[in-house]
Design a protein around this motif. Structure first.
Motif, PDB file in Angstrom:
ATOM      1  N   SER A  36       1.043  -1.798  -0.055  1.00  0.00           N
ATOM      2  CA  SER A  36       0.059   0.023  -0.048  1.00  0.00           C
ATOM      3  C   SER A  36       0.930   1.059   0.002  1.00  0.00           C
ATOM      4  O   SER A  36       2.073   1.266   0.391  1.00  0.00           O
ATOM      5  N   VAL A  37       0.399   2.955  -0.099  1.00  0.00           N
ATOM      6  CA  VAL A  37       1.038   3.458   0.099  1.00  0.00           C
ATOM      7  C   VAL A  37       0.609   4.567   0.944  1.00  0.00           C
ATOM      8  O   VAL A  37      -0.845   4.368   0.869  1.00  0.00           O
ATOM      9  N   VAL A  38       1.256   5.688   1.774  1.00  0.00           N
ATOM     10  CA  VAL A  38       0.845   6.688   2.822  1.00  0.00           C
ATOM     11  C   VAL A  38       1.401   7.661   1.818  1.00  0.00           C
ATOM     12  O   VAL A  38       2.427   8.189   1.846  1.00  0.00           O
ATOM     13  N   ASP A  39       0.640   8.514   0.864  1.00  0.00           N
ATOM     14  CA  ASP A  39       0.992  10.123   0.558  1.00  0.00           C
ATOM     15  C   ASP A  39       1.272  11.088   1.334  1.00  0.00           C
ATOM     16  O   ASP A  39      -0.261  11.716   2.068  1.00  0.00           O
ATOM     17  N   LEU A  40       1.583  12.376   1.840  1.00  0.00           N
ATOM     18  CA  LEU A  40       1.582  13.345   2.556  1.00  0.00           C
ATOM     19  C   LEU A  40       1.303  14.586   1.999  1.00  0.00           C
ATOM     20  O   LEU A  40       1.712  15.284   2.544  1.00  0.00           O
ATOM     21  N   SER A  41       1.186  14.062   0.521  1.00  0.00           N
ATOM     22  CA  SER A  41       1.027  15.571  -0.631  1.00  0.00           C
ATOM     23  C   SER A  41       1.767  16.949  -0.028  1.00  0.00           C
ATOM     24  O   SER A  41       1.295  18.166   0.465  1.00  0.00           O
ATOM     25  N   PRO A  42       3.356  16.371  -0.463  1.00  0.00           N
ATOM     26  CA  PRO A  42       3.777  17.217  -0.235  1.00  0.00           C
ATOM     27  C   PRO A  42       3.914  18.764  -1.683  1.00  0.00           C
ATOM     28  O   PRO A  42       3.331  18.332  -2.510  1.00  0.00           O
ATOM     29  N   VAL A 101      -3.427  13.087  -6.227  1.00  0.00           N
ATOM     30  CA  VAL A 101      -4.939  12.119  -7.035  1.00  0.00           C
ATOM     31  C   VAL A 101      -4.215  11.404  -7.727  1.00  0.00           C
ATOM     32  O   VAL A 101      -4.825  10.286  -8.281  1.00  0.00           O
ATOM     33  N   GLU A 102      -2.774  12.260  -8.390  1.00  0.00           N
ATOM     34  CA  GLU A 102      -2.395  11.118  -9.606  1.00  0.00           C
ATOM     35  C   GLU A 102      -1.827   9.707  -9.211  1.00  0.00           C
ATOM     36  O   GLU A 102      -1.770   8.903  -9.700  1.00  0.00           O
ATOM     37  N   ALA A 103      -0.773   9.799  -8.179  1.00  0.00           N
ATOM     38  CA  ALA A 103      -0.603   8.901  -7.205  1.00  0.00           C
ATOM     39  C   ALA A 103      -1.390   7.529  -7.381  1.00  0.00           C
ATOM     40  O   ALA A 103      -0.692   6.349  -6.945  1.00  0.00           O
ATOM     41  N   ALA A 104      -2.841   8.195  -6.247  1.00  0.00           N
ATOM     42  CA  ALA A 104      -4.161   7.267  -6.014  1.00  0.00           C
ATOM     43  C   ALA A 104      -4.663   6.699  -7.399  1.00  0.00           C
ATOM     44  O   ALA A 104      -4.286   4.971  -7.053  1.00  0.00           O
ATOM     45  N   LYS A 105      -4.557   7.085  -8.314  1.00  0.00           N
ATOM     46  CA  LYS A 105      -5.039   6.286  -9.554  1.00  0.00           C
ATOM     47  C   LYS A 105      -4.461   5.595  -9.885  1.00  0.00           C
ATOM     48  O   LYS A 105      -4.198   4.558 -10.152  1.00  0.00           O
ATOM     49  N   GLN A 106      -2.249   6.439  -9.769  1.00  0.00           N
ATOM     50  CA  GLN A 106      -2.158   5.074 -10.185  1.00  0.00           C
ATOM     51  C   GLN A 106      -1.517   3.954  -9.567  1.00  0.00           C
ATOM     52  O   GLN A 106      -1.571   1.990 -10.004  1.00  0.00           O
ATOM     53  N   ALA A 107      -2.004   4.023  -7.975  1.00  0.00           N
ATOM     54  CA  ALA A 107      -1.607   3.298  -7.158  1.00  0.00           C
ATOM     55  C   ALA A 107      -3.278   1.694  -7.241  1.00  0.00           C
ATOM     56  O   ALA A 107      -2.602   0.624  -7.338  1.00  0.00           O
ATOM     57  N   GLU A 108      -4.097   2.331  -7.788  1.00  0.00           N
ATOM     58  CA  GLU A 108      -5.131   1.740  -8.336  1.00  0.00           C
ATOM     59  C   GLU A 108      -4.581   0.806  -9.331  1.00  0.00           C
ATOM     60  O   GLU A 108      -5.354  -0.322  -9.152  1.00  0.00           O
ATOM     61  N   ARG A 109      -4.287   1.942  -9.909  1.00  0.00           N
ATOM     62  CA  ARG A 109      -4.123   0.964 -10.984  1.00  0.00           C
ATOM     63  C   ARG A 109      -3.420  -0.063 -11.580  1.00  0.00           C
ATOM     64  O   ARG A 109      -3.457  -1.313 -12.389  1.00  0.00           O
ATOM     65  N   LEU A 110      -2.279  -0.313 -10.314  1.00  0.00           N
ATOM     66  CA  LEU A 110      -0.649  -0.916 -10.316  1.00  0.00           C
ATOM     67  C   LEU A 110      -1.542  -2.146  -9.448  1.00  0.00           C
ATOM     68  O   LEU A 110      -0.641  -3.190  -9.500  1.00  0.00           O
ATOM     69  N   GLY A 111      -2.500  -2.289  -8.991  1.00  0.00           N
ATOM     70  CA  GLY A 111      -2.853  -2.886  -7.739  1.00  0.00           C
ATOM     71  C   GLY A 111      -2.567  -3.570  -6.342  1.00  0.00           C
ATOM     72  O   GLY A 111      -2.431  -4.306  -5.196  1.00  0.00           O
ATOM     73  N   SER A 141      -3.207  -1.917  -2.689  1.00  0.00           N
ATOM     74  CA  SER A 141      -3.896  -3.084  -1.632  1.00  0.00           C
ATOM     75  C   SER A 141      -5.318  -1.400  -1.261  1.00  0.00           C
ATOM     76  O   SER A 141      -6.179  -1.194  -1.009  1.00  0.00           O
ATOM     77  N   ARG A 142      -4.064  -0.102  -0.177  1.00  0.00           N
ATOM     78  CA  ARG A 142      -5.094   0.838  -0.312  1.00  0.00           C
ATOM     79  C   ARG A 142      -3.674   2.085  -0.401  1.00  0.00           C
ATOM     80  O   ARG A 142      -2.113   1.890  -0.712  1.00  0.00           O
ATOM     81  N   PHE A 143      -4.327   3.050  -0.284  1.00  0.00           N
ATOM     82  CA  PHE A 143      -4.131   4.124  -0.592  1.00  0.00           C
ATOM     83  C   PHE A 143      -4.481   5.477   0.699  1.00  0.00           C
ATOM     84  O   PHE A 143      -5.092   5.855   1.000  1.00  0.00           O
ATOM     85  N   TRP A 144      -3.763   5.729   1.562  1.00  0.00           N
ATOM     86  CA  TRP A 144      -3.650   6.189   2.327  1.00  0.00           C
ATOM     87  C   TRP A 144      -3.207   7.766   2.761  1.00  0.00           C
ATOM     88  O   TRP A 144      -2.197   8.035   2.218  1.00  0.00           O
ATOM     89  N   VAL A 145      -3.900   8.758   3.160  1.00  0.00           N
ATOM     90  CA  VAL A 145      -3.187  10.426   3.161  1.00  0.00           C
ATOM     91  C   VAL A 145      -2.972  10.447   4.840  1.00  0.00           C
ATOM     92  O   VAL A 145      -3.526  10.460   5.468  1.00  0.00           O
ATOM     93  N   ALA A 146      -2.165  11.685   4.608  1.00  0.00           N
ATOM     94  CA  ALA A 146      -1.643  12.240   6.363  1.00  0.00           C
ATOM     95  C   ALA A 146      -2.439  13.353   6.602  1.00  0.00           C
ATOM     96  O   ALA A 146      -3.225  13.483   6.254  1.00  0.00           O
TER      97      ALA A 146
END
Length: 340
Positions: free
Chosen positions: A4-10, A25-35, A37-42
């Motif tokens: 999964s990914v956690v993103d801090l929006s730098p 948003v671009e990172a979340a859509k890419q993460a979904e496309r790549l498989g 499991s989770r995308f969290w934001v801080a």
């Protein structure tokens, strides 16, 4: 391996919060496309010129509209600043927007004295662990409508999506947070990029203190995840070059420069050279604050760290100088781990 990914929006150099959120948003859509499991934001406060991730409950609502299947969550919402009921309402609303795919990552952290005062946060709680455990339990009870009939909150309602309610996670970077997660019988995520030296002890505490949960949102067996700072590139050497940003950023934090982020070139200059590549095999007690490598190397490192603490899932947080480097890193990580 679930990744999964956690993103801090730098905020990119010369950019604004608008640019930061567009990148998230671009990172979340890419993460979904790549498989992934989770995308969290801080959630960070008082440094929005460099970190725009201040309100995960707002950003997650936008991400719900921009994605279709990936689980979305907070890494973390900081409960010491808020009312548990209000937090439950926010995540109930998110569940209405993205039914069955919301994670309520619950943590705590103090910021600067000024930001805590502005948030109305008491920095001197008599029993901080007990207070946090009570707040986590309250959020779960609200989310699952699990207060007994005689409780004053029994008739309070929150928005719902009609499917499975948001999944509560206890997040932390110390054994005390692990104990809270274990005693409440909830999933636990350890922030290995904050205090890696406590990772093994924290997971030991989690398992030793774990009790099958009486909470409606609890679990019967321990379930843990580790978030690590990791960057991937085509070669170990190029990945180490990109890791220089994380290393220099940490040194800046030690000097009190919180939230700033150098370019790769600035980082290498501040460090006096490119960092050595992360070895493919870590020492028995070695847990670097940041790791780097080619897809093959990173995959092996993640396996080692997961096995060391018995983690069921791994999460990636990275500090890179350029958004495109971050997207490419996520792409190569997915390739190395074998996500589908």
């Amino acid at each position: 391996m679930e990744l999964s990914v956690v993103d801090l929006s730098p905020v990119p150099q010369g950019g604004t919060a608008t640019d930061a959120y567009a990148n998230t948003v671009e990172a979340a859509k890419q993460a979904e496309r790549l498989g992934y499991s989770r995308f969290w934001v801080a959630e960070h406060h008082g440094m929005a010129s460099t970190l725009a991730g201040t309100t995960p409950e707002v950003l997650l609502g936008h991400l719900a509209a921009e994605t279709d299947s990936i689980r979305l969550g907070s890494g973390a919402v900081l409960l010491n600043h808020y009312s548990p009921f209000k937090v439950a309402e926010q995540f109930g609303a998110l569940d209405g927007l993205a039914p069955g795919r919301i994670d309520a990552g619950l943590g705590r952290a103090n910021g600067s004295p000024a930001s805590d005062q502005a948030l109305g946060t008491d920095r001197h709680v008599e029993d901080p662990d007990g207070d946090h455990a009570e707040k986590v339990e309250a959020v779960v009870n609200h989310l699952y409508d699990d207060y007994p009939d005689e409780h004053p909150y029994a008739d309070l309602e929150i928005p719902r999506g009609g499917g499975d309610p948001p999944v509560p996670w206890v997040l932390g970077s110390s054994p005390s947070s692990a104990t809270i997660a274990g005693e409440l019988g909830l999933p636990y995520c350890f922030a290995g990029f904050i205090r890696p030296q406590f990772a093994v002890h924290s997971f030991e505490e989690y398992r030793e203190s774990f009790q099958p949960s009486p909470l409606a949102g609890g679990i019967d067996e321990p379930h843990g995840m580790v978030a690590v700072n990791a960057v991937c590139a085509e070669t170990d050497e190029e990945a180490a070059r990109l890791r220089a940003v994380a290393e220099a950023t940490y040194k800046r934090m030690r000097r009190g420069e919180v939230g700033t982020r150098p370019t790769v070139e600035e980082a290498i200059d501040e460090l006096g050279g490119v960092p050595e590549p992360t070895p493919a095999t870590l020492g028995a007690k070695e847990w670097p604050r940041a790791i780097s490598g080619s897809p093959e190397t990173i995959s092996g490192l993640l396996d080692q760290l997961a096995e060391r603490v018995g983690a069921d899932e791994m999460m990636i947080q990275h500090v890179v100088g350029d958004h495109e480097d971050g997207l490419r890193s996520h792409e190569l990580l997915a390739e190395g781990v074998g996500l589908v």
